[in-house]
Design an enzyme around this catalytic site. Sequence first.
Site, PDB file in Angstrom:
ATOM      1  CG  HIS A 348      -1.977  -0.954   1.282  1.00  0.00           C
ATOM      2  ND1 HIS A 348      -3.238  -0.748   0.773  1.00  0.00           N
ATOM      3  CD2 HIS A 348      -1.988  -2.211   1.786  1.00  0.00           C
ATOM      4  CE1 HIS A 348      -3.989  -1.815   0.983  1.00  0.00           C
ATOM      5  NE2 HIS A 348      -3.249  -2.722   1.587  1.00  0.00           N
ATOM      6  CE  LYS A 527      -6.498  13.768   0.774  1.00  0.00           C
ATOM      7  NZ  LYS A 527      -6.634  12.573  -0.038  1.00  0.00           N
ATOM      8  NE  ARG A 528      -3.751   9.769  10.539  1.00  0.00           N
ATOM      9  CZ  ARG A 528      -3.232   8.802  11.294  1.00  0.00           C
ATOM     10  NH1 ARG A 528      -3.751   7.597  11.281  1.00  0.00           N
ATOM     11  NH2 ARG A 528      -2.201   9.031  12.081  1.00  0.00           N
ATOM     12  CE  LYS A 639     -14.199   5.965   0.913  1.00  0.00           C
ATOM     13  NZ  LYS A 639     -13.400   6.023   2.145  1.00  0.00           N
TER      14      LYS A 639
HETATM   15  O1  RUG Z   1      -1.669   5.687   1.720  1.00  0.00           O
HETATM   16  C1  RUG Z   1      -2.373   4.572   1.224  1.00  0.00           C
HETATM   17  C2  RUG Z   1      -3.489   5.029   0.274  1.00  0.00           C
HETATM   18  O2  RUG Z   1      -2.950   5.662  -0.840  1.00  0.00           O
HETATM   19  C3  RUG Z   1      -4.306   3.815  -0.163  1.00  0.00           C
HETATM   20  O3  RUG Z   1      -5.435   4.222  -0.886  1.00  0.00           O
HETATM   21  C4  RUG Z   1      -4.744   3.009   1.029  1.00  0.00           C
HETATM   22  C5  RUG Z   1      -5.462   1.744   0.642  1.00  0.00           C
HETATM   23  O4  RUG Z   1      -4.739   1.043  -0.321  1.00  0.00           O
HETATM   24  O5  RUG Z   1      -3.639   2.649   1.845  1.00  0.00           O
HETATM   25  C6  RUG Z   1      -2.965   3.786   2.369  1.00  0.00           C
HETATM   26  N1  RUG Z   1      -1.985   3.337   3.367  1.00  0.00           N
HETATM   27  C7  RUG Z   1      -0.737   2.943   3.190  1.00  0.00           C
HETATM   28  N2  RUG Z   1      -2.270   3.259   4.651  1.00  0.00           N
HETATM   29  N3  RUG Z   1      -1.235   2.827   5.290  1.00  0.00           N
HETATM   30  C8  RUG Z   1      -0.268   2.639   4.446  1.00  0.00           C
HETATM   31  C9  RUG Z   1       1.107   2.248   4.869  1.00  0.00           C
HETATM   32  O6  RUG Z   1       1.352   0.934   4.799  1.00  0.00           O
END
Ligand code: RUG
Length: 790
Positions: A348, A527-528, A639
Amino acid sequence: MTAQELQKAVLRHLELSLGKDLAHATVYDIRMSLTLAVRDQVIAPWFESTRKTYAAQSKRVYYLSMEFLIGRLLEDAVNNLGLKQTAQEALDALGFDLTQVIADEPDAALGNGGLGRLAACFLDSMSTIGCPGMGYGIRYEHGLFRQSFHDGVQIEEPEDWLRQPHGWEFARPEAVERIGFGGTVEAHDGRMRWSPADAVLAKAHDTPIIGWQGQWANTLRLWGAEPIQAFDLEAFNRGDFVGAAEQEAFARTISRVLYPDDTNGEGKELRLKQEYFFTAASLRDILRRFLSEHDDLELLPQKVAIQLNDTHPAIAGPELIRILHDEHGLEFDHAMALARNTLSFTNHTLLPEALERWPQALMARVLPRHLQIIARIEEAFLAAQPESPVRILEDGDVRMGELSFIMAHRVNGVSALHTGLVKSTVFAQLHRTFPDRIVNQTNGVTPRRWVLGANPRLSALITDRIGPGWVDDLEQLGALEPHVEDAGFMADYAASKAGNKADLAAWIADTTGIAVDPAAMFDVQIKRIHEYKRQHLNILETIALWQDMRANPRAGWVPRVKIFGGKAAPGYVRAKEIIRLINDVARVINADPVTGDLLKVVYPANYNVSMAEKLIPASDLSEQISTAGKEASGTGNMKFALNGALTIGTLDGANVEIREHVGAENFFLFGMTAEEVVARREDPQHQAKAIAASPRLAGALKGIADGTFSDGDGARYAALLADLRGHDYFTICADFDSYWNCQRQVDAAFADPARWMRMAALNTARSGWFSSDRTIRGYMADVWDITPLI
Ligand code: RUG
């Protein structure tokens, strides 16, 4: 089920399950009674799904994830069972309002952001499609922290979702696994035997996840940690009360908190224990179920697909080998091949700090046998690939990304761009060795929650024009496209957005005390908080806009409400500075009589799934402005597009595919590409040059530096400014002018309401591909090799 029947069921639970008389019932009592009454309706399809799976001897999918950001469940269940209207009527008759009752449910915030929310969307889609499977995770006592602002500064407090009983889950005291840590490894009769020093119990809690129209239900099984022995009676009798409870404290700590870790690496021993805890418990559960149906371990990859959601459950590889080799006596290479054919892995992120590495010394202490197995995995890999420079064990660390890749038969990225980058950067060597292993599965979102549940006005309009089939076949939204030429449809579409905006304006006034004009453009970034997501680019543009507006207030500006939402990891100092800056800027701008309603900045605290459900349907503009190459996919972007917000964004993550689907003319693109970002960074002066070339950017930076937003305290943002001026890894400065100019194109489009609404409606009509149903079908075909059972 009729409204009367549901009402009877609610009253029965109110009396018999909650012990309350209607005369004294609170919203909580009614919510719990309704939850239990609705849950009753889930049981039959749930059992039936399990029976069908056993009868078909079907393969099952197990989705292992540290995070499931499921939010509230009542509304999902009511919608999926087609009981919305019925429930409203049933509660009306009892003198309660369904919306208020639904809002009483605490958000299950068992995740940080996109990764956890994706897992929740996947559960909904798997149940909708009839893909037999289970989600496995941790039943955190405290989910993601609760955020508040004091003088603009983020304050974190523990989140407490389990303070009230969780109406959806079933505790399974019989489903317990003993999970060990530490200890020694010895050879016995030619087999290695691990004797852990400490152990805890993993106890299962099951939540049924019902799919669309109640046709299928899967299970989310969350593990809670408990002590082997409630307490040490001997120590207690000695008067050592604290010592007596030590075991319990150790055990409970494991499932106590969700790490507030999105893309910041956390190197804590407790986190490693959490990862092993839920992975090991899940694997044992999976194998027990498998062995109850099949007696030949050879069949494992044919009957079981285990998806590793990021590297967090990566210890599954060595653990599965340990079970097959040490406990069942399979040859090591054989065990490794079976494990690999069973496991697959989703990456991810490419952010180096998020690619997990564990110090080998720590691994040796906590999981000594696993470290030995990892060394053998590497040995086997190198024996087959003697030329490969890839190592799992390097610089004293265990590299979990490499381990996951080598132990998975499929590795997937989460958008086309990201998957390409996974191939060309982080796993380039491994990709060369295994060119068929990496596949793309672009993320998606469930339309049941993100359109049907969150946006009833738009949903009713869509259903009115094209029928209800879109809810589980989102590509049917394409049939809306001809309606865009119909003035009646467009008027209804605009009215649905206006209604959502009026609701949001009322909510903003209620929660923040800020009055916003619903006719203004609602420009939203939720978002974060992370430097790569570039909330600071947005706030710099906000400052520059305010400065321009003040200089010339009668220049025909398009009124805007800038809305921010999001949490920063508690230890991420720069992200917390950005939060404070946004709040500081908001305070000054919102009080300025010169700009008045032309510009407002709103940052409601404690952003979560339920807040997203309010904000997204009411948004005009979706801010997806990450530094290109850094956002793996994004799901919020999908979304927004579905709900008719136009995107201003970079060519990053799934933005690229959104733009392809909705059409370049219905998307506001700005900024450098991923390659251009890399090339620009080669110039150490890139930020200085950008500032010198942009008086507007220089003016905004100066506004921060001179204390305009910090009561004259010029030092408050000195570190942030120094970083932007001296380093600017996330290329805020280099992209500023492009962003500014693009925002003015946004203004021009918004100033023409007919044009804007047309673009918005086309975004809705063309975003059907971004359903998580499509994504799950992709995993089923390309990764899991499984067919649906309905
Ligand atoms: O930052 C990513 C996003 O871009 C993505 O859409 C989401 C789901 O695939 O995952 C997020 N993400 C990545 N959250 N934690 C991580 C680190 O491993």
